[in-house]
Design a protein around this motif. Structure first.
Motif, PDB file in Angstrom:
ATOM      1  N   ASP A  24     -15.002  -7.695   1.180  1.00  0.00           N
ATOM      2  CA  ASP A  24     -15.147  -7.525   2.484  1.00  0.00           C
ATOM      3  C   ASP A  24     -14.516  -8.360   3.315  1.00  0.00           C
ATOM      4  N   ARG A  25     -13.863  -9.055   2.917  1.00  0.00           N
ATOM      5  CA  ARG A  25     -12.855 -10.013   3.812  1.00  0.00           C
ATOM      6  C   ARG A  25     -11.542  -9.912   3.293  1.00  0.00           C
ATOM      7  N   PHE A  26     -11.045  -9.590   2.056  1.00  0.00           N
ATOM      8  CA  PHE A  26      -9.702  -9.496   1.639  1.00  0.00           C
ATOM      9  C   PHE A  26      -9.543  -8.209   1.161  1.00  0.00           C
ATOM     10  N   THR A  27      -8.181  -7.563   1.292  1.00  0.00           N
ATOM     11  CA  THR A  27      -7.894  -6.253   0.775  1.00  0.00           C
ATOM     12  C   THR A  27      -6.530  -6.447   0.217  1.00  0.00           C
ATOM     13  N   ILE A  28      -6.720  -5.909  -1.000  1.00  0.00           N
ATOM     14  CA  ILE A  28      -5.320  -5.865  -1.902  1.00  0.00           C
ATOM     15  C   ILE A  28      -4.602  -4.423  -1.701  1.00  0.00           C
ATOM     16  N   SER A  29      -3.100  -4.460  -1.981  1.00  0.00           N
ATOM     17  CA  SER A  29      -2.657  -3.083  -1.612  1.00  0.00           C
ATOM     18  C   SER A  29      -1.449  -3.110  -2.189  1.00  0.00           C
ATOM     19  N   ARG A  30      -0.657  -2.078  -2.796  1.00  0.00           N
ATOM     20  CA  ARG A  30       0.274  -2.043  -3.298  1.00  0.00           C
ATOM     21  C   ARG A  30       1.226  -0.841  -3.037  1.00  0.00           C
TER      22      ARG A  30
END
Length: 120
Positions: free
Chosen positions: A65-71
């Motif tokens: 709920d604080r970090f978001t990973i994406s590619r």
């Protein structure tokens, strides 16, 4: 040989945000599960988040709920958006590329790391 180069680390105040980037070269990016790990002084390296090519994500409880990973497979890039940063997020953050084929064929590559410091 796959090479990973992280960027975007720095000093930020508690409650602030940072976005880490990892540029990947030398391999077929879409074949790898990508991840971010971190290591704080005196502690072991720990998982932060991973993302598969199918965009299945996994997060450590401490960053949910604080970090978001994406590619971005077209650009061979992976990102980590970090919001609501806390002093305990201070660590060196490492980008990882992982591919399991067989027990004798595991591909596991790491970047050099980027420092994130959360302090007032």
């Amino acid at each position: 040989q796959v090479q990973l180069v992280e960027s975007g680390g720095g000093l930020v105040q508690p409650g602030g945000s940072l976005k880490l980037s990892c540029a990947v070269s030398g391999g077929v990016f879409s074949l790898y599960r990508m991840g971010w790990y971190r290591q704080a002084p005196g502690k072991e390296r720990e998982l932060v988040a991973t993302i598969t090519s199918a965009i299945i994500t996994n997060y450590a409880d401490s960053v949910k709920d604080r970090f978001t990973i994406s590619r971005d497979n077209a650009k061979s890039m992976v990102y980590l958006q970090m919001n609501s940063l806390k002093p305990e997020d201070t660590a060196v953050y490492y980008c990882n590329a992982y591919r399991f084929m067989t027990l004798n064929r595991i591909y596991d590559y790491w970047g050099q790391g980027t420092q994130v410091t959360v302090s007032s």
